[in-house]
Design a protein around this motif. Sequence first.
Motif, mmCIF file in Angstrom:
data_model
loop_
_atom_site.group_PDB
_atom_site.id
_atom_site.type_symbol
_atom_site.label_atom_id
_atom_site.label_comp_id
_atom_site.label_asym_id
_atom_site.label_seq_id
_atom_site.Cartn_x
_atom_site.Cartn_y
_atom_site.Cartn_z
ATOM 1 N N LYS A 1 0.850 -1.187 0.000
ATOM 2 C CA LYS A 1 0.000 0.000 0.000
ATOM 3 C C LYS A 1 0.887 1.239 0.000
ATOM 4 C CE LYS A 1 -4.182 -1.950 2.013
ATOM 5 N NZ LYS A 1 -5.226 -1.853 3.065
ATOM 6 N N THR B 1 -2.973 5.454 3.700
ATOM 7 C CA THR B 1 -4.151 4.706 4.145
ATOM 8 C C THR B 1 -4.418 5.021 5.608
ATOM 9 O OG1 THR B 1 -3.652 2.914 2.603
ATOM 10 C CG2 THR B 1 -5.157 2.415 4.407
ATOM 11 N N ARG C 1 1.812 4.627 4.939
ATOM 12 C CA ARG C 1 2.001 3.986 3.644
ATOM 13 C C ARG C 1 3.409 3.415 3.561
ATOM 14 N NH1 ARG C 1 4.032 7.261 -0.972
ATOM 15 N NH2 ARG C 1 5.068 9.119 -0.158
#
Length: 243
Positions: free
Chosen positions: A127, A131, A140
């Motif tokens: 990711k 987030t 992240r």
Amino acid sequence: MRALRILLIVVVVLGGLFVAADRLAVNFAEGEVADRLKTTENLAATPDVSINGFPFLTQLAGSTLDDVEVGIKDYEAAAGDGERIRIDDLTANMKGVEFSGDYSSATAASATGTATIAYDELLKAAKSEPTEVAPGVTARVVSLSDGGNGKIKVGLEVEAPVIGTREMSVLSTVSVKGDTVEVRTDSLPDLAGLDLAEDSVREITDFQQAIDDLPGGIQLDKVEAAPNGVEISVQGSNVQLAG
């Protein structure tokens, strides 16, 4: 004595001709197999193929090759959800390669090999977009690198009120589960002193990458972090070399 010398000369000449014919035949066969592999695996470049063992012509007569090595510089494998992942320097050593009478197909009894997935490729599975892991807190993954001792160093960027943006890293273990490479942190990071649920943190630090459709049906065996990426080992049986 003169007749014996003539006989020896004839034997040497014929032996030399046989060796030359054998090498010409194996070079031609390697080229044919390489071209067939390029077509069947939809490769951008022609792979390297080496047919080992001597003599080749006797192997050919028996419709079985003892040992075939295949090298593919860049291979794009399916990575799930329609995505692709680049695998570098894929090599496979195939034993007991049997081919059909018309040479249209060939199957190896067994195969083992190695390859490398660069860290920038594996990073695509993490990711990398901020987030939310808690109200007002985002994290992240920004980098992957060699952490030493077979570990991956996962670089993180965390942004939260008051503390602003901070960078940190964790050491993670990489493993294989079926057709998937999994990365899991050994110990959860202290995200700037924030008290966050483990599941929320692992949603960022832990990730996996599916690798499907390897050449000939070979499968992932094991994986280990290395300086330039993760090194994977592959193996298989009844592997389709061509056809």
